[in-house]
Design a protein around this motif. Structure first.
Motif: not given
Length: 371
Positions: A278-279, A325-328, A339-343, A345
């Motif tokens: 997912n990333f 998905s949608p966040n790690n 949780k954290i997003s791909n932004d 990372l």
């Protein structure tokens, strides 16, 4: 025998001191490297040693082939704190000179130093100054007598060469030494160390000599050294690569870390990535390895790209990331935390690691302060 790991019992050896680094006995296995600059270029040699120290090297070896190099060694010795080994062949006068200049260990072969009088002069000086020797046996430089006897380099010839050198030291009542038996051929190296292991109690300096370039040399060293280390053989190692000596240090620590024999820096567990990720696992891991190279405090970090294997790896790491998905999902000490997003990372993972390292260092200082 010394138990250091659930699956590894180390061979019991006597302990020697290379500067302030203990080698053998119950000391941790140390990592060495060797400068490849011209020793007479003092500034370049100092810079390379500085880079190796930053990478965590325990002991540095410097070639001293001439009297000019010995004078340069004196300048180098006065400007670094890391233990220095002087690599010397043939000329006993150079050995005597660097002993006066404060070397921490001599790498010599008594058999090629010359007459008994010259060997005795070097040994007596080393005794007076309590400086250890490293006897180095190399398959590529065995004596003519041994080659006539064995027809070609072999583990048996290497062991006999080692025993011949040891016999010289025994006659001079000198036991403050470590020994290496190196070949570029993995099985020959392993057989030589195994063959000598039960005959002496001195510590072993280990390596696969002339192993090759960065990739191939790393593989050969990991196989040969890893197999011996799993058997409990080995007290200090050098990974010999046709590459930047700093890479030798990194690979050496990685080998020890993979066996649970040293815990230094970030132990990064990562998946090989696949279509479930997912990333960008490879990109994130490469960037983290680069950014976190300066950390020496032990810490486990797991970076897994999907929800299949991620939770299992994350739960056994101090900091774990599972792709979702949608966040790690981030795990701290085995528990889901946030949780954290791909932004950003990489930046967020780096920040978490550094915060954890600071907390560990602070706790260590408090413990020391409390007595």
């Amino acid at each position: 025998m010394i138990k250091v790991h659930p699956h590894i019992t180390r061979r019991k050896t006597r302990q020697i001191m290379v500067g302030d680094v203990a080698v053998g006995g119950n000391a941790q296995i140390s990592v060495q490297s060797m400068t490849n600059t011209e020793t007479t270029d003092v500034d370049a040699t100092l810079e390379q040693i500085k880079q190796m120290v930053t990478a965590g090297v325990d002991i540095v070896r410097v070639s001293v082939p001439t009297m000019d190099a010995a004078e340069a060694f004196s300048q180098i010795r006065s400007q670094v704190r890391v233990p220095l080994v002087a690599d010397i062949h043939f000329d006993y006068r150079i050995a005597l000179k660097v002993l006066d200049y404060g070397v921490d260990c001599l790498r010599i072969n008594p058999g090629n130093i010359g007459s008994e009088e010259r060997i005795r002069a070097v040994i007596n000086s080393a005794k007076d100054k309590d400086i250890p020797l490293r006897i180095g046996v190399n398959a590529g430089s065995l004596g003519k007598t041994l080659l006539r006897k064995y027809k070609e380099p072999s583990a048996e010839a290497m062991v006999e060469s080692a025993l011949n050198q040891i016999d010289i030291l025994d006659k001079l009542d000198f036991q403050n030494f470590k020994i290496s038996l190196k070949s570029s051929e993995i099985f020959m190296t392993m057989a030589a160390y195994r063959g000598l292991a039960n005959q002496i109690d001195q510590p072993f300096h280990m390596g696969i000599t002339e192993a090759g370039g960065l990739r191939t040399g790393t593989v050969k060293s990991a196989i040969g050294l890893g197999a011996l280390l799993m058997e409990g053989i080995g007290d200090t190692i050098r990974v010999s690569l046709a590459a930047d000596p700093v890479e030798e240090v990194k690979v050496g620590f990685d080998i020890l870390k993979s066996l649970g024999l040293r815990h230094k820096g970030v132990n990064l567990v990562a998946c090989p990535s696949c279509s479930r990720q997912n990333f960008d696992v490879i990109g994130v891991v490469n960037e983290l390895e680069s950014r976190l190279e300066d950390i020496t405090t032990p810490i486990d970090l797991a970076v897994i790209g999907c929800i299949v294997n991620g939770p299992g790896e994350a739960k056994v790491a101090e900091i774990g990331l599972t792709g979702a998905s949608p966040n790690n999902l981030v795990y701290l000490d085995g528990m889901p935390d946030h949780k954290i997003s791909n932004d950003n990372l990489v930046e967020e993972l780096e920040s978490m690691v550094r915060d954890r390292v600071k907390a560990k260092q602070s706790a260590k200082k408090d413990l020391i302060a409390s007595g």
